[in-house]
Enzyme design. Structure first.
Site, PDB file in Angstrom:
ATOM      1  N   GLY A   1     -10.818 -12.602 -14.273  1.00 22.79           N
ATOM      2  CA  GLY A   1      -9.813 -11.579 -14.010  1.00 22.79           C
ATOM      3  C   GLY A   1      -9.256 -11.016 -15.294  1.00 22.79           C
TER       4      GLY A   1
ATOM      5  N   ASP B   1     -11.094   0.557   7.466  1.00 25.29           N
ATOM      6  CA  ASP B   1      -9.849  -0.185   7.685  1.00 25.29           C
ATOM      7  C   ASP B   1      -8.679   0.784   7.510  1.00 25.29           C
ATOM      8  OD1 ASP B   1     -10.230   0.012   4.925  1.00 25.29           O
ATOM      9  OD2 ASP B   1      -9.421  -1.968   4.494  1.00 25.29           O
TER      10      ASP B   1
ATOM     11  N   CYS C   1       0.814  -1.218   0.000  1.00 23.34           N
ATOM     12  CA  CYS C   1       0.000   0.000   0.000  1.00 23.34           C
ATOM     13  C   CYS C   1       0.847   1.267   0.000  1.00 23.34           C
ATOM     14  CB  CYS C   1      -0.951   0.008   1.194  1.00 23.34           C
ATOM     15  SG  CYS C   1      -2.445  -0.956   0.893  1.00 23.34           S
TER      16      CYS C   1
ATOM     17  N   LYS D   1       0.669   3.500  -3.171  1.00 20.11           N
ATOM     18  CA  LYS D   1      -0.489   4.312  -3.536  1.00 20.11           C
ATOM     19  C   LYS D   1      -0.054   5.695  -4.011  1.00 20.11           C
ATOM     20  CE  LYS D   1      -4.674   3.846  -1.121  1.00 20.11           C
ATOM     21  NZ  LYS D   1      -5.538   3.222  -0.143  1.00 20.11           N
TER      22      LYS D   1
HETATM   23 CO    CO Z   1     -10.247   0.892   3.219  1.00 19.81          CO
HETATM   24 CO    CO Z   2      -8.563   0.000   0.029  1.00 22.47          CO
END
Ligand code: CO
Ligand code: CO
Ligand code: CO
Length: 340
Positions: A135, A223, A15, A18
């Site tokens: 996919g 989250d 992440c 990003k």
């Molecule tokens: Co989230």
């Molecule tokens: Co997300």
């Protein structure tokens, strides 16, 4: 473990890859919108997933997440990518039902590794009873993998990040520090036991946490992923027009995280998060620089941040011991986030 290092050729891991939140804020403001009464949650509120009503008692929860490897073992990378993609459905109170995979892989890349990435993802998707329908893949020098996930929720019972109320307790359900541990791993300075603990956290679904919350009076939930604890707390505080007070001493860190932050294992994503959110954070206490950094650490497959009444918080911590209290919600006073 594979002898080929998946993380060796990626620019940033998980992440942390990003786009900066400040770039997204500017660009999304210029994107045309279409009004539609069936859209219950769109992209205006920076929530985890979109919610679209298809009947009086059913809404779709839709999300997509994919990123470059943050670990070297291909099966584990696939499992983390799946757990991370499923998480946004759980954060909205939904139940995942279908998934589509998204893959970027070098045309001359190792096919055994690819098979393991897909197997790790599929096993994790199947663990919660969700099915993979298909996919899409493209040829790319840098490996990237993830899923678009669809879930269902009752159109009057989904959770957003805009409902936190003064007097609520603030609960978190995982340890923090996957970004610095992954950065330390990429730089060859992470101990195997610390890598293993971070992996264990990242492959753990937020399913059990969401199920423990299902019978409680959840006011707000999100989250904690790429924007870090501060970035996602900021979205909740601003969306709910409250101040979120976090006790830095209550936060549970992954083993090794503080040491690696101290040693400078700081990703570009962490610095982007700090640049974007630090003007919203008021320090009410002296804080060590490495702890301050960790507040902005991008999390991959992080835990749920939940705002709910104190009594419900106690019930949750009794029934789901991984959950712990990190602070409380106040009327908006000064900045959206206070660190005490
Ligand atoms: Co989230
Ligand atoms: Co997300
Ligand atoms: Co209530």
């Amino acid at each position: 473990m594979s002898d080929r290092k998946l993380t060796a050729h990626v620019k940033s891991a998980g992440c942390a890859a990003k786009l900066s939140p400040s770039i997204l804020d500017v660009v999304l403001a210029g994107v045309p919108r279409m009004r539609n009464d069936s859209v219950l949650v769109g992209f205006d509120t920076s929530d985890d997933a979109g919610v679209y009503r298809i009947s009086a008692d059913c809404a779709l929860v839709q999300t997509v997440d994919f990123f470059p490897p943050m670990v070297d073992d291909p099966y584990t990378f696939g499992a983390i990518a799946a757990a991370n993609a499923l998480s946004d459905v759980y954060a909205m109170g939904g139940r995942p039902i279908t998934a589509l995979s998204i893959l970027a892989y070098p045309g001359k890349g190792d096919l055994d590794d690819l098979e393991k990435i897909l197997a790790g993802g599929a096993d994790k998707i199947h663990e919660c009873g969700c099915v993979i329908l298909g996919g899409h893949s493209i040829n790319d020098d840098e490996i990237k993998f993830g899923y678009a996930v669809t879930g269902t929720v009752h159109p009057e019972r989904y959770w957003t990040n805009t409902g936190a109320r003064p007097g609520d307790a603030l609960i978190f359900t995982k340890r923090i520090g996957t970004g610095v541990v992954a950065t330390a791993l990429k730089r060859g300075m992470a101990a195997q036991e610390h890598i293993n603990a971070a992996i264990q956290s990242m492959v753990t679904l937020n399913r059990a946490a969401a199920e423990a919350l299902a019978s409680l009076d959840v006011h707000s939930c999100t989250d904690v992923t790429g924007f870090g604890l501060m970035g996602h707390s900021r979205e909740m505080a601003m969306g709910s027009n409250v101040t979120i007070e976090i006790e830095q001493g209550a936060i549970r860190w992954l083993p090794g995280a503080i040491d690696y932050a101290l040693a400078g294992a700081i990703s570009t994503g962490l610095n982007n998060n700090r640049d974007f959110a630090s003007s919203c954070v008021q320090m009410k206490t002296d804080i060590a620089p490495e702890i301050e950094s960790l507040l902005y650490d991008p999390q991959t497959s992080g835990g749920l941040l939940v705002s709910l009444p104190e009594n419900d918080a106690k019930t949750l911590m009794r029934e789901f011991p991984a959950a712990y209290r990190i602070g409380r919600v106040l009327e908006r006073q000064g900045k959206p986030i206070h660190i005490s």
